[in-house]
Design a protein around this motif. Structure first.
Motif, PDB file in Angstrom:
ATOM      1  N   MET A  27      46.070 -78.804  65.525  1.00  0.00           N
ATOM      2  CA  MET A  27      45.776 -79.836  64.547  1.00  0.00           C
ATOM      3  C   MET A  27      45.261 -81.068  65.270  1.00  0.00           C
ATOM      4  SD  MET A  27      46.045 -79.949  61.325  1.00  0.00           S
ATOM      5  CE  MET A  27      46.339 -80.900  59.912  1.00  0.00           C
ATOM      6  N   SER A  28      44.160 -81.609  64.835  1.00  0.00           N
ATOM      7  CA  SER A  28      43.541 -82.775  65.442  1.00  0.00           C
ATOM      8  C   SER A  28      44.304 -84.039  65.068  1.00  0.00           C
ATOM      9  CB  SER A  28      42.090 -82.878  64.983  1.00  0.00           C
ATOM     10  OG  SER A  28      41.523 -84.067  65.459  1.00  0.00           O
ATOM     11  N   ALA A  29      44.397 -84.985  66.031  1.00  0.00           N
ATOM     12  CA  ALA A  29      45.059 -86.254  65.781  1.00  0.00           C
ATOM     13  C   ALA A  29      44.151 -87.212  65.028  1.00  0.00           C
ATOM     14  CB  ALA A  29      45.511 -86.876  67.098  1.00  0.00           C
ATOM     15  N   LEU A  30      42.860 -86.987  65.058  1.00  0.00           N
ATOM     16  CA  LEU A  30      41.910 -87.863  64.370  1.00  0.00           C
ATOM     17  C   LEU A  30      41.885 -87.561  62.876  1.00  0.00           C
ATOM     18  CD1 LEU A  30      38.811 -87.727  66.744  1.00  0.00           C
ATOM     19  CD2 LEU A  30      40.365 -89.644  66.439  1.00  0.00           C
ATOM     20  N   PRO A  31      41.703 -88.599  62.040  1.00  0.00           N
ATOM     21  CA  PRO A  31      41.468 -88.313  60.616  1.00  0.00           C
ATOM     22  C   PRO A  31      40.235 -87.427  60.476  1.00  0.00           C
ATOM     23  CG  PRO A  31      41.802 -90.670  60.992  1.00  0.00           C
ATOM     24  CD  PRO A  31      41.712 -90.004  62.341  1.00  0.00           C
ATOM     25  N   ASP A  32      40.170 -86.685  59.374  1.00  0.00           N
ATOM     26  CA  ASP A  32      39.107 -85.702  59.180  1.00  0.00           C
ATOM     27  C   ASP A  32      37.706 -86.291  59.353  1.00  0.00           C
ATOM     28  OD1 ASP A  32      38.520 -82.940  58.621  1.00  0.00           O
ATOM     29  OD2 ASP A  32      37.696 -83.640  56.716  1.00  0.00           O
ATOM     30  N   ALA A  33      37.411 -87.437  58.724  1.00  0.00           N
ATOM     31  CA  ALA A  33      36.068 -88.029  58.817  1.00  0.00           C
ATOM     32  C   ALA A  33      35.751 -88.421  60.248  1.00  0.00           C
ATOM     33  CB  ALA A  33      35.947 -89.234  57.889  1.00  0.00           C
ATOM     34  N   SER A  34      36.699 -88.991  60.961  1.00  0.00           N
ATOM     35  CA  SER A  34      36.476 -89.377  62.366  1.00  0.00           C
ATOM     36  C   SER A  34      36.248 -88.154  63.239  1.00  0.00           C
ATOM     37  CB  SER A  34      37.661 -90.176  62.903  1.00  0.00           C
ATOM     38  OG  SER A  34      37.800 -91.385  62.197  1.00  0.00           O
ATOM     39  N   ARG A  50      30.588 -74.137  65.986  1.00  0.00           N
ATOM     40  CA  ARG A  50      32.000 -74.120  65.576  1.00  0.00           C
ATOM     41  C   ARG A  50      32.810 -74.792  66.671  1.00  0.00           C
ATOM     42  NH1 ARG A  50      36.547 -70.945  66.172  1.00  0.00           N
ATOM     43  NH2 ARG A  50      35.442 -69.326  67.317  1.00  0.00           N
ATOM     44  N   PHE A  51      33.665 -75.709  66.281  1.00  0.00           N
ATOM     45  CA  PHE A  51      34.438 -76.501  67.222  1.00  0.00           C
ATOM     46  C   PHE A  51      35.912 -76.122  67.217  1.00  0.00           C
ATOM     47  CE2 PHE A  51      30.742 -79.130  66.883  1.00  0.00           C
ATOM     48  CZ  PHE A  51      30.683 -79.842  68.070  1.00  0.00           C
ATOM     49  N   ASP A  52      36.529 -76.319  68.364  1.00  0.00           N
ATOM     50  CA  ASP A  52      37.982 -76.353  68.505  1.00  0.00           C
ATOM     51  C   ASP A  52      38.246 -77.669  69.220  1.00  0.00           C
ATOM     52  OD1 ASP A  52      40.673 -76.026  68.781  1.00  0.00           O
ATOM     53  OD2 ASP A  52      40.567 -74.235  70.028  1.00  0.00           O
ATOM     54  N   GLY A  53      38.684 -78.673  68.476  1.00  0.00           N
ATOM     55  CA  GLY A  53      38.835 -80.013  69.042  1.00  0.00           C
ATOM     56  C   GLY A  53      37.469 -80.595  69.388  1.00  0.00           C
ATOM     57  N   ASP A  54      37.316 -81.011  70.644  1.00  0.00           N
ATOM     58  CA  ASP A  54      36.066 -81.625  71.114  1.00  0.00           C
ATOM     59  C   ASP A  54      35.194 -80.658  71.902  1.00  0.00           C
ATOM     60  OD1 ASP A  54      36.562 -84.034  69.931  1.00  0.00           O
ATOM     61  OD2 ASP A  54      37.225 -85.052  71.743  1.00  0.00           O
ATOM     62  N   ARG A  55      35.339 -79.380  71.687  1.00  0.00           N
ATOM     63  CA  ARG A  55      34.529 -78.381  72.400  1.00  0.00           C
ATOM     64  C   ARG A  55      33.899 -77.396  71.423  1.00  0.00           C
ATOM     65  NH1 ARG A  55      34.559 -77.806  78.187  1.00  0.00           N
ATOM     66  NH2 ARG A  55      35.605 -79.670  78.926  1.00  0.00           N
ATOM     67  N   ILE A  56      32.634 -77.086  71.671  1.00  0.00           N
ATOM     68  CA  ILE A  56      31.969 -76.021  70.916  1.00  0.00           C
ATOM     69  C   ILE A  56      32.496 -74.703  71.455  1.00  0.00           C
ATOM     70  CG2 ILE A  56      29.775 -74.861  70.445  1.00  0.00           C
ATOM     71  CD1 ILE A  56      28.432 -77.651  70.725  1.00  0.00           C
ATOM     72  N   VAL A  57      33.027 -73.861  70.565  1.00  0.00           N
ATOM     73  CA  VAL A  57      33.579 -72.574  70.984  1.00  0.00           C
ATOM     74  C   VAL A  57      32.721 -71.397  70.529  1.00  0.00           C
ATOM     75  CG1 VAL A  57      35.954 -73.408  71.201  1.00  0.00           C
ATOM     76  CG2 VAL A  57      35.161 -72.485  69.003  1.00  0.00           C
ATOM     77  N   GLU A  58      31.822 -71.655  69.567  1.00  0.00           N
ATOM     78  CA  GLU A  58      30.938 -70.593  69.090  1.00  0.00           C
ATOM     79  C   GLU A  58      29.730 -71.238  68.435  1.00  0.00           C
ATOM     80  OE1 GLU A  58      31.464 -66.259  66.924  1.00  0.00           O
ATOM     81  OE2 GLU A  58      32.873 -67.855  66.403  1.00  0.00           O
ATOM     82  N   SER A  59      28.559 -70.611  68.593  1.00  0.00           N
ATOM     83  CA  SER A  59      27.317 -71.151  68.035  1.00  0.00           C
ATOM     84  C   SER A  59      26.450 -70.034  67.499  1.00  0.00           C
ATOM     85  CB  SER A  59      26.515 -71.896  69.106  1.00  0.00           C
ATOM     86  OG  SER A  59      27.207 -73.018  69.561  1.00  0.00           O
TER      87      SER A  59
END
Length: 153
Positions: free
Chosen positions: A1-8, A122-131
């Motif tokens: 779960m990301s600590a940032l709000p969804d929009a951020s 597709r992201f997992d946190g701050d990394r692209i994991v699939e494109s």
């Protein structure tokens, strides 16, 4: 779960997706791919099996920048939802370098080119994991003279 709000979080992921093209393809900073993409990321492109890691995108960027040294990229559209960012790009420049294809080298045409690409990351946190990406190779190849352009009547 990301600590940032969804929009951020979505804004951050859109920035990272844009950096991948602007820095890696546009500026030739291949190291940026390792900062943005997971080391085990999976890339899906047309007409080829999925590939893993950042080396394939770095090779593609080097190949394209070798053929079009003045490559300029413009982000035309970008949408984000959930863990995905969709981007539409326009690339332009002049084909003054050799285009190295698996079928052989294509001599520079000297032609100006403009072509598009659609990409979903597709992201997992701050990394692209699939494109998934779909470049308009037909238009590019027509503009450099690799295949004939349709004639108008």
């Amino acid at each position: 779960m990301s600590a940032l709000p969804d929009a951020s979080r979505l804004d951050r992921q859109k920035e990272l997706a844009a950096r991948l093209y602007l820095e890696v393809f546009g500026a030739g900073n291949l190291v940026a791919a390792d900062e943005i993409m997971d080391p085990d990321c999976i890339s899906h492109g047309p007409g080829m099996p999925p590939v893993a890691g950042t080396e394939p995108i770095k090779r593609q960027a080097a190949l394209l920048r070798g053929a079009i040294p003045d490559l300029n990229l413009a982000l035309e559209d970008q949408l984000a939802d959930g863990d995905r960012v969709a981007s539409r790009w326009l690339g332009s420049g002049t084909n003054t370098g050799i285009l190295r294809l698996p079928t052989g080298d294509v001599a520079p045409s000297g032609n100006g080119i403009a072509f598009g690409e659609l990409r979903i990351d597709r992201f997992d946190g701050d990394r692209i994991v699939e494109s998934w990406f779909l470049p308009d190779r037909l238009t590019l190849w027509q503009q450099i003279g690799l295949i004939p352009s349709p004639t108008r009547e």
